[in-house]
Design an enzyme around this catalytic site. Structure first.
Site, PDB file in Angstrom:
ATOM      1  N   ASP A   1       0.861  -1.184   0.000  1.00 46.06           N
ATOM      2  CA  ASP A   1       0.000   0.000   0.000  1.00 46.06           C
ATOM      3  C   ASP A   1       0.901   1.240   0.000  1.00 46.06           C
ATOM      4  O   ASP A   1       2.114   1.126   0.148  1.00 46.06           O
ATOM      5  CB  ASP A   1      -0.862  -0.050   1.274  1.00 46.06           C
ATOM      6  N   GLU A  30       2.774   5.086  -3.892  1.00 47.55           N
ATOM      7  CA  GLU A  30       2.834   6.091  -4.980  1.00 47.55           C
ATOM      8  C   GLU A  30       4.179   6.802  -5.029  1.00 47.55           C
ATOM      9  O   GLU A  30       4.571   7.191  -6.135  1.00 47.55           O
ATOM     10  CB  GLU A  30       1.699   7.104  -4.801  1.00 47.55           C
ATOM     11  N   ASP A  46      -8.752   4.033  -2.242  1.00 47.66           N
ATOM     12  CA  ASP A  46      -9.652   4.375  -1.143  1.00 47.66           C
ATOM     13  C   ASP A  46     -10.956   4.993  -1.617  1.00 47.66           C
ATOM     14  O   ASP A  46     -11.153   6.206  -1.566  1.00 47.66           O
ATOM     15  CB  ASP A  46      -8.920   5.302  -0.171  1.00 47.66           C
TER      16      ASP A  46
END
Ligand code: NAG
Ligand code: NAG
Length: 953
Positions: free
Chosen positions: A545, A548, A621
């Protein structure tokens, strides 16, 4: 996992007096502000006007459109052209004509550029442009991470040389069906497929390459017009929300227009919460004001119907119309924006032409053009470059139960028991960040998870697995072995002063592993060995997770662009591939941790072209709302069209509390996402499938069981995708490419070529409008009711099911006995559901292997083709080699049975069914309404690994 928690437990302690960074205060304030709001904070992210190179390239496009008879200032020097071994090279010269001269501001321009056109053996063409003698070398290291193998030049081409129009033409492809026509001045390349213009580079004259320059080159004192100011905006530094991007290399962006003549619909370039067919961002009536942005960002509760950047970026676009198809891959991992405009056709076609304008902040201009001729060929061509989806562990296409957080071992055991009590199958239980010891990944909270072995064994005994989260931010802590080793080995990303970069994330002060460093990948992978990752077993898999990467204190919540990687590579140049490099290293760790090589399973939030080689992704999300549920379909279809088929959206929505109807409808649709996981935020109420009582528990159970009954079909589709690069869930147009009514259809989709699925995304709806494409019948999945295409029909969609139809001409393999997990189904017999077309024919396949190792690549698998023709169903092997005795999987499983066969769509009654010479008793009936006869063979007793036939008469 979202990054600005609204509760105390996960909130990282705010930086204290130890902070040496002057920029920290503004972040502290913005963190506090963010804690109080819940919708996307648009102002956390740049608009085009706040991005220097976006402004400069857009201003250039405006200058062009506002200048009569605009001509590109680039021309190709005819004397420089050389074509050798499939590679054409030449010199591009920047020589402004009077119409473009005002574009001359923006600093000194290098007059010399090179162009290379590579004709590749896959029939793709690569076009590269660069500066001839740059003052600073541009980053050109992407291919090592993106391309699967060295490219091979084609030998299939003829050089036609210059024709009377002064165009230089090369015909290429095995039939010389394609041509590249090059115009010298102004420079342009037009690609033709079978003589038809299909894709054009620089037709709009927007090619712009900012030559590397030094400050003194441009430090003149001229006064600027507003246009000139925009053409120079942010070249040397740029401030966004009190963070300064120092741009030590100065401006180095470039842009180019790519035109799809007479093609109105273009697709791809995920990830955006937008429509399937991309919207216009420029020109009269533009649907968006901003261009589509590709810049991997942690955007929480993202906005729907927006071109804003999200977690992943794949710069691949497909253009499709009734009579032509083209693809383009823009191989660049720096921030990229894409404008889309629809203009009148110049060929007299009634269709409009789509003109796209791409611009990236750094790197070299490097793109690939694919001409098909069919859209399926484009996926083969594109995936031959960037790779197809890895064949996943078979458990991973089952159902996944996740929540932030299952808080203790006891919680895990109880949730697992709930699935037993309610007889709901599932394969994987997930643990979010709270399972660790203080957000130190690869560790366990000793109080809440004292015995991870025991916990995993408890699940493994039922064929179930566990996934733990492992993020790329590493807590700064000399006592933490990962932090210490990475520091000692200098494996962290540096800041612009070449000191290890530190920023704020879940664990507080954190550092980020530099995957551009060739030593980092193996080192990271080695952390997954059973002896290093204490408490891990071979049934534990991984979730990446925040990759980025998310940096709470960074500009736009990510790493600063002037952060430094190995070999002085600026983060700017590789931002969009950072997450994929992390994903790749993690996958390597999982596949090599065992004494025998195992397939990894790693879910990632960030992605780039090629991420399909490492595992699955999800749409991040999202929110428990009908709108977020609805946009999941076009988002997943788009990600699949960009070559990444293994994707899903959090079922139920991550933020908020879904009403039970929304949750149920989402399960019913999620059962048809390639990756099927429910997930929920820490602040949301518990929502395990049985918590809402009846009728919801039964409805959710039925949805999950539908998924499990179709696992053989899904696994076969994954195998096909791993060979051909085709999407698994497909937009309608993919299966009906000449039906224009499907080109913008995004509220229903196909699973493979056989199943049509229409999610019900409106509260209270019990009727749905379904488009039945083609001239054939469609058979309702649960009750066999027949619909005849083409056209829209209103069908019932009561609370307990959504519309799912099997297309005539297909055979779907199923396993019908519900079990706890996919593992426990592996000895079960199969059912074949045959849907005959109007010619009385149908076709299907079944792929099986051990589901976890790589033995299949040596031949240890079963691949069958089922076909009905002339009233005979046959099964034959498609295995590449027939060496059954030496293979353990084939030996063990080839006697698995096909037990039931359902024939639908028979035009005549059947009086006799003969199975391999034995007449057999069957059930049959006449469905008057559906104008068909149905026959069910319930004790077929046919081995899956053998050839056989069933004839109907
Ligand atoms: C390695 O994988 C095999 C097959 O899944 C398994 O039987 C074995 O226990 C694994 N080894 C370890 C050390 O977990
Ligand atoms: C099914 O086929 C097997 C051989 O593949 C045979 O031994 C068995 O008797 C058959 N069962 C029935 C019920 O016909």
């Amino acid at each position: 996992m979202f990054n600005r928690p609204r509760m105390h437990r996960s909130r990282p302690p705010l930086p204290g007096s130890a902070s040496r960074r002057t920029v920290l205060w503004p972040f502290v304030i913005s963190l506090t502000v963010v804690l109080m709001v819940s919708a996307v904070k648009q102002e956390d992210f740049k608009t085009c006007a706040q991005s220097g190179f976006c402004t400069r390239n857009r201003a250039y496009a405006e200058l062009a459109s506002g200048t009569p008879d605009w001509e590109s200032p680039f021309r190709l020097d005819p004397t420089s052209l050389q074509l050798e071994d499939g590679v054409l090279t030449g010199d591009l010269i920047h020589a402004p004509t009077s119409s473009s001269s005002s574009a001359e501001s923006g600093g000194a321009l290098n007059a010399g550029y090179t162009i290379e056109v590579h004709l590749l053996d896959s029939d793709a063409v690569r076009v590269r442009m660069n500066e001839r003698d740059p003052k600073r070398r541009r980053y050109d290291g992407l291919q090592k991470s993106v391309l699967v193998k060295p490219l091979v030049s084609s030998t299939q081409y003829d050089q036609l040389g210059r024709d009377e129009d002064g165009l230089f033409t090369i015909n290429y492809g095995s039939r010389r069906q394609n041509s590249a026509r090059i115009r010298f001045a102004p420079f342009q390349i037009e690609f033709l497929a079978d003589g038809v213009s299909t894709l054009v580079l620089n037709e709009g004259g927007l090619l712009k390459i900012e030559a590397a320059q030094v400050w003194s080159d441009v430090a003149d004192t001229r006064t600027r017009t507003p246009m000139e100011r925009r053409l120079e905006q942010g070249m040397w530094s740029e401030r966004f929300k009190d963070i300064i991007d120092t741009k030590p290399r100065g401006p180095e962006s470039f842009g180019l227009d790519i035109t799809f003549p007479d093609i109105e619909d273009v697709y791809g370039i995920p990830e955006h919460a937008s429509s399937l067919s991309l919207k216009t961002t420029r020109g009269p009536g533009a649907q968006y004001n901003e261009p589509y942005r590709l810049y991997n960002l942690d955007v929480f509760e993202y906005e729907i119907d927006s071109p804003m950047a999200l977690y992943g970026s794949i710069p691949f676009m497909l253009g499709h119309s009734k009579d032509k198809t083209a693809g383009v891959f823009w191989m660049n991992a720096a921030e990229t924006w894409i404008d889309i405009e629809k203009i009148e056709s110049t060929s007299g076609s009634s269709r409009r032409t789509t003109r796209t304008h791409w611009y990236s902040e750094a790197g070299v201009l490097d793109l690939f053009v694919f001409l098909g001729p069919t859209h399926r060929d484009i996926f083969k061509q594109y995936s031959s470059l960037v790779g197809t989806t890895a064949l996943p562990q078979s458990f991973s296409i089952g159902y996944h139960q996740c929540r932030w957080n299952y808080i203790s071992q006891k919680d895990v055991i109880e949730v697992d028991a709930g699935f037993e009590t309610h007889e709901i199958p599932y394969d994987v239980l997930w643990l979010d960040i709270e399972h660790t010891n203080g957000k130190r990944y690869f560790t366990w909270d000793p109080k809440q998870f004292p015995d991870p072995f025991d916990m995993q064994l408890h699940l493994a005994n039922k064929g179930r697995k566990m996934v733990t989260i492992i993020d790329p931010h590493i807590k700064m802590d000399r006592g933490y072995h990962i932090s210490k080793e990475a520091t000692d080995k200098s494996l962290f990303v540096m800041n612009n002063h070449l000191k290890p970069f530190d920023g704020w994330c879940w664990p507080g002060s954190s550092q980020w592993i530099d995957f551009e460093n060739p030593r980092a990948k193996d080192w990271w992978a080695s952390q997954f060995s059973y002896d290093r990752y204490k408490g891990s077993t071979n049934t534990l898999f991984t979730w990446n997770d925040m990759n980025e990467p998310s940096v709470f204190t960074g500009p736009e919540i990510t790493l600063p662009k002037d952060a430094m990687h190995y070999n002085r590579v600026e983060h700017r140049s590789i931002h969009n591939i950072y997450g994929a490099m992390f994903h790749a290293a993690t996958a390597q760790g999982l596949s090599t941790r065992n004494e025998t090589l195992q397939r990894p399973f790693v879910l990632s939030r960030a992605f780039f072209a090629g991420s399909q080689r490492y595992g699955s992704v999800w749409t991040g999300d999202n929110k428990a709302s009908w709108e977020h549920f609805e946009v999941a379909a076009p988002m997943l279809l788009t990600i699949g069209l960009a070559g990444l088929p293994f994707s899903g959206a959090d079922v139920g929505g991550f933020f908020g509390d879904p009403e039970p109807e929304l949750l149920t409808r989402w399960y019913q649709a999620g059962a048809f996402y390639p990756f099927f996981r429910a997930h929920a935020h820490l602040d949301s109420k518990r929502r395990e499938p049985w918590l809402f009582g009846e009728p919801y528990t039964s409805q959710i159970r039925a949805a999950i069981r539908t998924r499990y009954s179709l696992l053989p079909f899904w696994y076969t589709l994954f195998q096909e995708a791993s060979m051909d690069g085709v999407p698994i869930i497909r937009p309608m147009f993919f299966e009906f490419p000449s039906d224009e009514a499907t080109y913008r259809m995004e509220d229903q989709f196909m699973v493979g070529e056989a199943l049509l699925v229409k999610p019900v995304t409106t509260a209270g709806a019990t009727q749905s409008e379904v488009y039945f494409a083609g001239n054939e019948k469609w058979f309702e999945f649960y009750d066999g009711q027949v619909k005849q295409g083409p056209g829209v029909q209103s069908v019932s969609s009561p609370a307990y099911k959504i519309p799912v139809y099997q297309r005539a001409g297909t055979i779907v393999p199923k396993r019908e006995t519900p079990r706890r997990s996919s593992k426990e189904m592996e000895n079960d017999p199969f059912t074949l559901v045959v849907a005959l077309d109007s010619k009385g024919e149908a076709y299907g396949r079944l792929y099986l292997d051990d589901g976890e190792s790589y033995e299949y690549s040596r031949g240890d698998y079963i691949l069958r083709e089922f076909k009905v023709q002339g009233s005979v169903l046959t099964s034959r092997s498609l295995n590449r080699q027939e060496s059954e005795t030496e293979w353990s999987f084939i030996r063990r499983y080839s006697s698995l049975k096909v037990e039931r066969i359902v024939f639908q769509g028979l035009s005549e009654p059947v009086s006799r069914v003969v199975i391999d010479g034995r007449p057999t008793v069957v059930e049959s009936w006449h469905d008057v309404a559906g104008k068909q006869h149905v026959v069910i063979v319930s004790r077929a007793n046919l081995s899956i690994g053998q050839d056989w036939s069933v004839s109907l008469s």
